[in-house]
Design an enzyme around this catalytic site. Structure first.
Site, PDB file in Angstrom:
ATOM      1  N   LYS A  39       0.879  -1.284  -0.086  1.00  0.00           N
ATOM      2  CA  LYS A  39       0.085  -0.096  -0.009  1.00  0.00           C
ATOM      3  C   LYS A  39       0.890   1.384   0.281  1.00  0.00           C
ATOM      4  O   LYS A  39       1.745   1.373   0.763  1.00  0.00           O
ATOM      5  CB  LYS A  39      -0.727   0.101   1.300  1.00  0.00           C
TER       6      LYS A  39
HETATM    7  O1  G3P Z   1      -9.019   2.006   4.820  1.00  0.00           O
HETATM    8  C1  G3P Z   1      -8.984   3.397   5.479  1.00  0.00           C
HETATM    9  C2  G3P Z   1      -9.569   3.444   6.601  1.00  0.00           C
HETATM   10  O2  G3P Z   1      -8.867   2.540   7.639  1.00  0.00           O
HETATM   11  C3  G3P Z   1      -9.557   4.591   7.145  1.00  0.00           C
HETATM   12  O3  G3P Z   1     -10.706   4.741   7.861  1.00  0.00           O
HETATM   13  O4  G3P Z   1     -12.281   5.620   9.360  1.00  0.00           O
HETATM   14  O5  G3P Z   1      -9.980   6.040   9.666  1.00  0.00           O
HETATM   15  O6  G3P Z   1     -11.298   7.192   7.907  1.00  0.00           O
HETATM   16  P1  G3P Z   1     -11.128   6.001   8.587  1.00  0.00           P
END
Ligand code: G3P
Length: 222
Positions: free
Chosen positions: A91
């Site tokens: 990634k």
């Molecule tokens: O896959 C990306 C994710 O982990 C981010 O999620 O909820 O931190 O925006 P969030």
């Protein structure tokens, strides 16, 4: 549509795998940080061992993120990560440096996931550089009053227009409606927190109907 789980927790990965709906895993440094109990003693070798354990549980793509900003360092780190297991996807952030690394990996048979994508132009660059996956962060766009799902629709249309094979992973998913809209938009994958995977199965009318069926079935117990 494929479902990935967006977590580094082995318990959550095992639980989702038991449901039989799990096609892969995505992690990022913040998700890794959540599962580390003793940060002072958590080494890069421990991180790689953790990714290896995830690969033993799930037979599908497992995204492991680079933690450097320069393309040369991303390439060195990504090559190490890719050597952990054939299912590891490196990634890389969608930056200029990240694009250089993605191009290198795509030319050398290493799968990549372009992450932290917030615009259609970033997604277009990811595809042109040869990324296998692109991760638009819908929840974080919604957080700043911009439609995350509109971005997903734009990316799907652009990729369809030109026949790009890069798969769209809807990330930063916060609720079941994000999943429904991702499916309606034709996104290839949604990567979901375990809490959202469980929510997908829930409906109050299912609970109510089941309660009545159990009550009526009780007449047969004698
Ligand atoms: O896959 C990306 C994710 O982990 C981010 O999620 O909820 O931190 O925006 P969030």
């Amino acid at each position: 549509m494929k479902f990935f789980i967006d977590t580094a927790s082995l318990d959550e990965i095992n639980a989702a795998a038991e449901l039989g709906v799990l096609d892969g895993v995505t992690t990022n440094p913040s998700l890794i940080a959540k599962i580390v109990k003793d940060p002072a003693n958590f080494t890069y070798a421990d991180f790689k061992a953790h990714i290896a354990r995830i690969c033993e549980i799930v037979d599908g793509p497992v995204s492991a993120e680079v933690t450097t900003l320069k393309s040369e360092e991303m390439i060195a780190q990504g090559e190490e990560l890719a050597a952990i297991h054939k299912n590891v996807v490196v990634k890389c952030p969608l930056t200029v440096e990240g694009l250089k690394a993605i191009r290198h990996f795509s030319q050398n048979g290493i799968k990549t996931n372009a992450t932290l994508v917030f615009s259609p132009t970033q997604a277009l660059l990811a595809a042109k550089a040869g990324a296998d996956f692109v991760s638009p962060f819908v929840g974080r766009l919604d957080d700043v009053s911009t439609s995350g799902m509109e971005l997903v629709r734009q990316i799907v249309t652009i990729y369809d227009n030109y026949g790009y094979l890069t798969e769209v992973i809807v990330a930063s998913v916060r609720n079941p409606l994000h999943v429904v809209e991702s499916a309606m938009a034709g996104a290839d994958i949604a990567t979901l927190p375990y809490s959202v995977i469980k929510q997908l199965a829930n409906h109050p009318l299912t609970d109510k109907g089941l309660e009545k069926f159990m009550e009526d079935a009780a007449v047969m117990k004698g």
